[in-house]
Design an enzyme around this catalytic site. Sequence first.
Site, short mmCIF file in Angstrom:
data_model
loop_
_atom_site.label_atom_id
_atom_site.label_comp_id
_atom_site.label_asym_id
_atom_site.label_seq_id
_atom_site.Cartn_x
_atom_site.Cartn_y
_atom_site.Cartn_z
N HIS A 63 0.82 -1.21 0.00
CA HIS A 63 0.00 0.00 0.00
C HIS A 63 0.86 1.27 0.00
O HIS A 63 0.34 2.38 -0.15
CB HIS A 63 -0.99 0.00 1.17
CG HIS A 63 -0.38 0.28 2.52
ND1 HIS A 63 -0.04 -0.70 3.42
CD2 HIS A 63 -0.07 1.46 3.13
CE1 HIS A 63 0.45 -0.16 4.52
NE2 HIS A 63 0.43 1.17 4.36
N ASP B 12 -0.01 -7.57 1.49
CA ASP B 12 0.44 -6.17 1.52
C ASP B 12 1.98 -6.12 1.53
O ASP B 12 2.62 -5.77 2.53
CB ASP B 12 -0.13 -5.49 2.77
CG ASP B 12 0.10 -3.99 2.77
OD1 ASP B 12 0.47 -3.45 1.70
OD2 ASP B 12 -0.10 -3.36 3.83
N SER C 47 4.42 2.54 8.06
CA SER C 47 3.99 1.53 7.10
C SER C 47 5.14 1.10 6.20
O SER C 47 5.94 1.92 5.73
CB SER C 47 2.87 2.09 6.22
OG SER C 47 1.70 2.26 6.97
#
Length: 896
Positions: free
Chosen positions: A100, A151, A248
Amino acid sequence: MFGALVVLGCALTFASVAQCDDNNEYNWMLPYERSSLDDCEERFYKKIDASKVAPSAGSPAYLREFAHIAAIGWTNEDQSVRWLCGGSLIWENFILTAAHCASNDYNVPPDVARLGDINIYSDEDDEFAQQLKIVDIIRHPMHRFSSTYYDIALMKLERNVTVHDTVAPTCLWLDDEIRFPELLAAGWGRTGIAEDQTNVLLKVQLAPITNDECSSYYDKGNRMLRNGLMDHQFCAGDEKMDTCPGDSGGPLHVKLFKNMNLIPFLVGVTSFGKACGASVPGVYVKVSKFGDWIIETLQRHGEMATRFKFEPMVCANRYYDFRETMIDFVSVYEGQEYIDLSNAYVSSTISNNVVFFLRLPSAPQANNVCFGTLIEPNVVLTLAECVLDEGSRPTHVVLANEKMIEVSEIIIHPSYNPSISPFYDNIAVMKLHSFGMIEPFCGWYGDPKPDQKLLITGSNLIPIEKTEEYDSTTIMTRVWDQAPEQCRLAQEYSDMLPEGLQYEHLCYENQPFLVPGACDIMIGSPIERNGEKRVYIDGINLFGRDCGYGEPAVGIRLSAHKEWLESILLPRRDNATLVHIDSDLKLGDECEYADLTKGTCVYEPSCPDINTRLQNNQHVMFCGNRTVLCCPNKATDPRMMAIEDEFNQCEKRYRHFRTDQQNGSSHAVEIGWQDERNTTYGCYGYLISTRGVVSSASCLLERGSRPNIARIGGIDSLDNSRVVPIEKVIIHPSYNAETLEHNIAIVKLESTVDPSENVFPTCLWQNITHSPVKQIVLDFASKRYDPIHPMYKSDCEVLLNRTFDEHYTLCMNPGTKFYQIVFYVGDLQVRLKPNVSISNNCYETGSPIVWRQAPNSTDNVEYLVHMYSHGSCDLNIPRVVTRIAAYIGWFNAVLH
């Protein structure tokens, strides 16, 4: 007989000589017959003067903790950069991150990555920073922006980074089992709800959480998580801290230990979580589920990536010199960081007692599954499981000196039952046909000592990248003995211990987890400790991973099986000497032995003839207490009693002549042949009374004619010497010229010697049961005075392949003095090969072998314990000597 005969805890011995003072080597005694396993220091006594070498400082150690962490950014129109994601450098031009992170909220991909920088918004620490363009982004093919699954993505850089202490790829943890209690997350994300991103890289320790437990925080109603948590996802969290937006794609890694450095292994990629700072576990992508995809992707982009190159030891070695040094090994001096070897955990020096197994008549190839530990010169200790199958039992062993020896007998512990559990009584003994000529370490049979530092011998994998194969070597590493309540075993081992850990189990551990393959337990190899004087073996390795690093490993404790080992290893005595007390008898009473020998209860010093009963393994009876004994009746010849008194009163009689500098010259006698033409001296003897000299029969008979003169007091200076005619030469009646049994003779002088400080009789060792450990052979012919140490009869018979009458004959080891360099790497001894200070150990027949009291003794008494008889000059071959104590009665008879 000197001193009081007493029954002590150490043995039946003489109080004035053997005080059982284990702290004073001069007083160490070795029994003529082995009766205990706690005899190692005396049995294998060797004087070693170790020259210690201090550790030296190494090259400076840099901060390398974040060398693989990358900030991923989006360049603004004004050329400033917004750093919104993190990643991990896994190849020199590839970063692993979250899928992402492939675009921002405006569907714009990142274009730049920065490594080697802790504060990304300051130029104060930019000395080693590297900023490169991102030229390609490869998301996992199953990833969808509408869900959190798969992911994970790879980002290709414009070129390879310059590998440096602060920029180097991480390794990948490709094992599905995450067995680490703590993992480390890092990033430049927000520090809390509504907080800004941090400028400085922050880290947090998180604990892995099972998916079942974590599912309570993430229900299937979430549209991004319709199928709940999948097996390629896992959770980690902390009561107070977690990862936040901006983290992230960043790493969740573990630092694994190898030698002195910490190697980062990427376990997870930060994926998503709930409200930042809400103490809810975060969700991470499990890297191990994507190992094949990562490698295939690198290959498609022209990289020479293979599965082998991502193997733990291969990767750990590739960038080892650039890795963070474990804090235990870093010292600061004048503001600079240095590697400090004194705290090192690992040494390449290995135990000489590790034994390899062979199975013949098949090809002689070592079985690397099981090993053994040399606990006796001809005994190997191993696990029962290693020798249980009769069809594949070892037939030979190979020792550290590469000598191969045949196994004569295998004995498995009678209580071993693998159908119940393979971890109880899993111990066996292999007896060898011959000695291995390697000195075993001492077995530790005392109580366990929690927190004791131990040394483990392990196997270390050495990858060979050209062939993509492995070699291996052995290492020693440091661990700590753990109490049972501290021994947190992995579930797979706990399940195999239905009764839990027992006293026989030795649990050990060290804190850091190891790189897999850096140290694997060698099953059956020794668990050692360094004592003050010797190396001890506490046990043998049973089970555990990574040599006990990170999680405990377990061995079999020797002390728990001492009784069983004694029943196997100690000689069986069918006719042992019996000592008892008759409480109905008192001083002066008539007494009688079971063999009908009549006697009188007298004080022990008044009964030298008790030696004969001890020598012949007969009963010894005490009358009411241990100072009065039943003395066999004897003739009352005053001449014989005078000789006995001279022997028994030696310590006091000649005390004023003794000094602490004596070298035996006051007792030494040269024995010669004189005729009308010349005088020659060819034998040596030792003065034991004012008219008696003891020597060897073989030397006195060598010329065919008997010697007729003796020169006394002339070893140091002829000025103090005088020649005395010999009245008689008495060869022991049982002397055998072929076997050299009873190689002893008495030379009786025509006149008595007037004792002085230059010439006076030595004292005789009259202890039948024990011999001093530290003795000296006085070779007057070569002016050499070397240490020599007694051996057990059973050991000597194996080495020389013959039998002896231990009452009269004994074997001794040349006590060559060794000098060896000992390099201390922390508590690990790097023991270099000893340098022998004496190259020739040939001695003249008849050389006296003496024991001297400790230097702090006020009496300075020297005892004649043995006479050298014969033997090889080889350092490794025992020498045969004649026991003086066995001939005291004969001396009395021929000298009166």
